[in-house]
Write an enzyme that holds these catalytic residues in place. Structure first.
Site, PDB file in Angstrom:
ATOM      1  CD  GLU A  96      13.185  21.229-108.893  1.00  0.00           C
ATOM      2  OE1 GLU A  96      12.190  20.735-108.302  1.00  0.00           O
ATOM      3  OE2 GLU A  96      13.835  22.163-108.441  1.00  0.00           O
TER       4      GLU A  96
ATOM      5  CD  GLU B  15      13.293  28.419-106.158  1.00  0.00           C
ATOM      6  OE1 GLU B  15      13.126  28.901-105.024  1.00  0.00           O
ATOM      7  OE2 GLU B  15      13.095  27.221-106.423  1.00  0.00           O
TER       8      GLU B  15
END
Length: 288
Positions: free
Chosen positions: A280, A174
């Site tokens: 995810e 991220e």
């Protein structure tokens, strides 16, 4: 049910092995699932094409064997695992001179004992990192040399410990804003834009055979962020650094992203030559 973290799939464009995973979220009523699964003779890992991995994120109750229902489900259905929190900086290196590896060793053994691909998440992230990592003695931000050495030492100890056991690592997690620019994290402020390259360099030194990944979210819903991820990949490649895959955290809704957007995302990321992973996967069925 939330699916989460690291399945190796085949690329839509080339048929080469790529990555993704599915996991049951912490709030899923796992106790209700065995009744449904009891009559199944074929598991999820048997249904995916040959060469694919379909995995699950597990917590310490599961990797320590305390949650027997979930352990049975994970063992029967999946062929890859990722830890929810055990391998994050805060969990194993909370103090400068102390590493905690006991539960982490059990996590790795859990997967290896079952013949699973074991994934490491994550080495460099702006969250769940103890404040000492970025701190100078005067309380400000540490200088570049100090922070680089702390990063190098952490990666060398963690990746080195599991050399040959952990298949691949989310090296940097991220690092992007939604507009594709680099997030102004303490890592970036202290080291500079090349902190990402240095993390991949240190990870390669610690385990030359491990797969190395960049991981982020909203790549399928933000063209600008996707372009930022592609820029990171290309910059690493231009430096001669290893990057094997890019991961998309799929926090999706029924109507967004569209299948066209998902296909375009995979195609654009795959065009860089790296594998593409869904790291995810959760699909919200409810309106905002």
């Amino acid at each position: 049910m939330t699916m989460d973290r690291r399945t190796f799939t085949k690329s839509l464009s080339t048929g080469a092995a790529a990555g993704a995973v599915a996991a049951v979220s912490r709030w899923t009523p796992l106790g209700l699932l065995p009744a449904v699964a009891a009559g199944q003779t074929i598991a999820l890992k048997d249904l995916v094409p040959k060469g694919w991995l379909i995995g699950v994120a597990i917590n310490q109750n599961q990797s320590d064997g305390r949650d027997g229902v979930a352990v049975d489900l994970v063992t029967r259905q999946f062929n890859a695992i990722t830890p929810e929190n055990l391998l994050k900086f805060q969990s194993l290196h909370a103090e400068p001179d102390r590493f905690t590896f006991d539960a982490q060793d059990r996590y790795v053994a859990f997967g290896l004992d079952r013949g699973m691909a074991v994934i490491g998440h994550t080495l460099v992230w702006h969250s769940q990192t103890p404040a000492w990592v970025w701190a100078a003695t005067d309380g400000g931000l540490a200088d570049r040399a100090t922070m680089l050495e702390r990063m190098r030492s952490h990666i060398a100890n963690v990746v080195g410990r599991y050399k040959g056991k952990i298949r691949g690592w989310d090296v940097v997690n991220e690092a992007l804003n939604d507009d594709g620019t680099l997030r102004d994290s303490p890592w970036r402020r202290g080291i500079g834009d090349d902190y990402i390259a240095k993390a991949f360099e240190f990870a390669r030194e610690a385990d030359p055979d491990a797969e190395l990944y960049y991981n982020d979210y909203n790549l399928a819903t933000s063209a600008a962020k996707r372009a930022g991820a592609i820029r990171i990949i290309k910059e690493l490649q231009q430096r001669g650094l290893r990057i094997d895959a890019v991961g998309e955290q799929g926090h999706w809704r029924l109507e967004s992203p569209t299948t066209t957007e998902i296909d375009q995302t995979i195609t654009e990321l795959r065009s860089t030559g790296v594998k593409v992973m869904i790291t995810e996967l959760d699909v919200n069925l409810l309106p905002p």
